[in-house]
Scaffold this motif. Sequence first.
Motif, PDB file in Angstrom:
ATOM      1  N   GLY A   1       0.798  -1.216   0.000  1.00  0.00           N
ATOM      2  CA  GLY A   1       0.000   0.000   0.000  1.00  0.00           C
ATOM      3  C   GLY A   1       0.825   1.258   0.000  1.00  0.00           C
ATOM      4  O   GLY A   1       0.363   2.294   0.492  1.00  0.00           O
ATOM      5  N   VAL A   2       2.054   1.190  -0.557  1.00  0.00           N
ATOM      6  CA  VAL A   2       2.938   2.352  -0.605  1.00  0.00           C
ATOM      7  C   VAL A   2       2.946   2.897  -2.015  1.00  0.00           C
ATOM      8  O   VAL A   2       3.191   2.168  -2.976  1.00  0.00           O
ATOM      9  N   ASN A   3       2.642   4.202  -2.132  1.00  0.00           N
ATOM     10  CA  ASN A   3       2.659   4.863  -3.430  1.00  0.00           C
ATOM     11  C   ASN A   3       4.016   5.524  -3.599  1.00  0.00           C
ATOM     12  O   ASN A   3       4.371   6.465  -2.877  1.00  0.00           O
ATOM     13  N   LEU A   4       4.785   5.016  -4.550  1.00  0.00           N
ATOM     14  CA  LEU A   4       6.145   5.524  -4.733  1.00  0.00           C
ATOM     15  C   LEU A   4       6.153   6.968  -5.215  1.00  0.00           C
ATOM     16  O   LEU A   4       7.055   7.735  -4.877  1.00  0.00           O
ATOM     17  N   ASN A   5       5.181   7.349  -6.004  1.00  0.00           N
ATOM     18  CA  ASN A   5       5.137   8.730  -6.481  1.00  0.00           C
ATOM     19  C   ASN A   5       4.920   9.715  -5.332  1.00  0.00           C
ATOM     20  O   ASN A   5       5.567  10.782  -5.252  1.00  0.00           O
ATOM     21  N   GLU A   6       4.013   9.358  -4.413  1.00  0.00           N
ATOM     22  CA  GLU A   6       3.773  10.238  -3.260  1.00  0.00           C
ATOM     23  C   GLU A   6       5.000  10.308  -2.346  1.00  0.00           C
ATOM     24  O   GLU A   6       5.352  11.379  -1.834  1.00  0.00           O
ATOM     25  N   GLU A   7       5.660   9.170  -2.151  1.00  0.00           N
ATOM     26  CA  GLU A   7       6.851   9.176  -1.301  1.00  0.00           C
ATOM     27  C   GLU A   7       7.967  10.007  -1.917  1.00  0.00           C
ATOM     28  O   GLU A   7       8.694  10.721  -1.230  1.00  0.00           O
ATOM     29  N   SER A   8       8.118   9.941  -3.231  1.00  0.00           N
ATOM     30  CA  SER A   8       9.142  10.737  -3.905  1.00  0.00           C
ATOM     31  C   SER A   8       8.843  12.224  -3.775  1.00  0.00           C
ATOM     32  O   SER A   8       9.752  13.048  -3.566  1.00  0.00           O
ATOM     33  N   ALA A   9       7.553  12.589  -3.884  1.00  0.00           N
ATOM     34  CA  ALA A   9       7.176  13.988  -3.742  1.00  0.00           C
ATOM     35  C   ALA A   9       7.437  14.482  -2.316  1.00  0.00           C
ATOM     36  O   ALA A   9       7.910  15.613  -2.106  1.00  0.00           O
ATOM     37  N   ARG A  10       7.175  13.633  -1.336  1.00  0.00           N
ATOM     38  CA  ARG A  10       7.435  14.032   0.060  1.00  0.00           C
ATOM     39  C   ARG A  10       8.942  14.205   0.310  1.00  0.00           C
ATOM     40  O   ARG A  10       9.371  15.132   0.986  1.00  0.00           O
ATOM     41  N   ILE A  11       9.744  13.305  -0.227  1.00  0.00           N
ATOM     42  CA  ILE A  11      11.208  13.407  -0.042  1.00  0.00           C
ATOM     43  C   ILE A  11      11.739  14.676  -0.676  1.00  0.00           C
ATOM     44  O   ILE A  11      12.562  15.400  -0.109  1.00  0.00           O
ATOM     45  N   LEU A  12      11.255  14.980  -1.884  1.00  0.00           N
ATOM     46  CA  LEU A  12      11.706  16.195  -2.554  1.00  0.00           C
ATOM     47  C   LEU A  12      11.242  17.441  -1.813  1.00  0.00           C
ATOM     48  O   LEU A  12      11.953  18.458  -1.782  1.00  0.00           O
ATOM     49  N   ALA A  13      10.044  17.375  -1.219  1.00  0.00           N
ATOM     50  CA  ALA A  13       9.563  18.520  -0.459  1.00  0.00           C
ATOM     51  C   ALA A  13      10.366  18.713   0.834  1.00  0.00           C
ATOM     52  O   ALA A  13      10.622  19.840   1.271  1.00  0.00           O
ATOM     53  N   THR A  14      10.790  17.592   1.456  1.00  0.00           N
ATOM     54  CA  THR A  14      11.570  17.682   2.701  1.00  0.00           C
ATOM     55  C   THR A  14      12.963  18.224   2.447  1.00  0.00           C
ATOM     56  O   THR A  14      13.461  19.102   3.146  1.00  0.00           O
ATOM     57  N   ASN A  15      13.625  17.710   1.403  1.00  0.00           N
ATOM     58  CA  ASN A  15      14.985  18.121   1.069  1.00  0.00           C
ATOM     59  C   ASN A  15      15.008  19.076  -0.118  1.00  0.00           C
ATOM     60  O   ASN A  15      15.871  18.981  -0.987  1.00  0.00           O
ATOM     61  N   SER A  16      14.029  19.982  -0.143  1.00  0.00           N
ATOM     62  CA  SER A  16      13.955  20.886  -1.277  1.00  0.00           C
ATOM     63  C   SER A  16      15.117  21.882  -1.287  1.00  0.00           C
ATOM     64  O   SER A  16      15.476  22.420  -2.332  1.00  0.00           O
ATOM     65  N   ASP A  17      15.724  22.152  -0.104  1.00  0.00           N
ATOM     66  CA  ASP A  17      16.832  23.094  -0.080  1.00  0.00           C
ATOM     67  C   ASP A  17      18.085  22.508  -0.708  1.00  0.00           C
ATOM     68  O   ASP A  17      19.004  23.243  -1.077  1.00  0.00           O
ATOM     69  N   LEU A  18      18.142  21.169  -0.803  1.00  0.00           N
ATOM     70  CA  LEU A  18      19.318  20.539  -1.401  1.00  0.00           C
ATOM     71  C   LEU A  18      19.172  20.323  -2.902  1.00  0.00           C
ATOM     72  O   LEU A  18      20.152  19.965  -3.562  1.00  0.00           O
ATOM     73  N   VAL A  19      17.945  20.502  -3.407  1.00  0.00           N
ATOM     74  CA  VAL A  19      17.718  20.280  -4.827  1.00  0.00           C
ATOM     75  C   VAL A  19      18.308  21.439  -5.614  1.00  0.00           C
ATOM     76  O   VAL A  19      18.057  22.617  -5.309  1.00  0.00           O
ATOM     77  N   GLY A  20      19.099  21.156  -6.625  1.00  0.00           N
ATOM     78  CA  GLY A  20      19.699  22.186  -7.454  1.00  0.00           C
ATOM     79  C   GLY A  20      21.032  22.690  -6.946  1.00  0.00           C
ATOM     80  O   GLY A  20      21.640  23.541  -7.590  1.00  0.00           O
ATOM     81  N   THR A  21      21.482  22.213  -5.760  1.00  0.00           N
ATOM     82  CA  THR A  21      22.782  22.646  -5.243  1.00  0.00           C
ATOM     83  C   THR A  21      23.889  21.831  -5.888  1.00  0.00           C
ATOM     84  O   THR A  21      23.693  20.677  -6.280  1.00  0.00           O
ATOM     85  N   GLN A  22      25.039  22.440  -5.968  1.00  0.00           N
ATOM     86  CA  GLN A  22      26.191  21.803  -6.586  1.00  0.00           C
ATOM     87  C   GLN A  22      27.287  21.657  -5.533  1.00  0.00           C
ATOM     88  O   GLN A  22      27.653  22.618  -4.863  1.00  0.00           O
ATOM     89  N   ILE A  23      27.774  20.456  -5.373  1.00  0.00           N
ATOM     90  CA  ILE A  23      28.786  20.148  -4.377  1.00  0.00           C
ATOM     91  C   ILE A  23      30.117  19.954  -5.091  1.00  0.00           C
ATOM     92  O   ILE A  23      30.217  19.186  -6.040  1.00  0.00           O
TER      93      ILE A  23
END
Length: 258
Positions: free
Chosen positions: A14-36
């Motif tokens: 009963g796990v929706n992978l699309n919803e989990e991916s959206a939640r992960i991206l929303a939680t770590n949204s400050d790291l998205v687009g950063t360059q290390i």
Amino acid sequence: RDDDDINDVASMAGVNLNEESARILATNSDLVGTQIQSCKDEPFLAAIPLHKRILETAKKLGITDVPAEVVTFISHATQNRLRTVIEKVTVITQHRMESYKDDEWYEQATDVRSQLKFFEQLERLEKQRKDEQEREILLKAAKSRSRQEDPEQARLKQKAKEMQQQELAQMRQRDANLTALAAIGPRKKRKLDAPGLLTIGGEGGGVCGGSQAGLGTASPRQYPRQKITRVNLRDFIFYMEQEREMSHSLLLYRALLK
């Protein structure tokens, strides 16, 4: 499709992978687009002199080419080794400087300082006793009126006379000092708690201030004092004696000779 549904464990749970991916991206949204990027590798030792030394040693072994990566690796190894040595010697020094006087689990068995003071006091009393005996002998020799001309007796009389003159000079010097102190009078102390003065650090330096006049004496300013660990040669010798590769080295032998 039946096989895919059976093997799809996430859908069965009963796990929706699309919803989990959206939640992960929303939680770590400050790291998205950063360059290390990795930091620049700074060598600990100077590269050019170190490379020359390595080449001199390598030529003796028949090696003519040493790449730059070897120089960087040896520089980092030297830094790591030096850090390890400093950490171990620092621990040894801290153990040496640690005091157990205030620890409730330890009790003092011997006090070498008090024993030395006691022996010094015994030596002082013995010296004072010998001086008193010699003084009595000299005084007896000075008071004796023998008609025989004994050179030893004459020497004792001369020594007794010198001793009496020295004691008389000391008494005169003491009386002169007391007279000078009485003439000077008692020393006047500076008033540190005068109104309108603000003492800093208890040194007696006053700073006038209208708004601070009613505050009286201020508390001394507390500066954070950095704790310094001083390593001596004895600590480093103890460290070399504990290390397997340095316990029989020439460096330890030279350190013991100093």
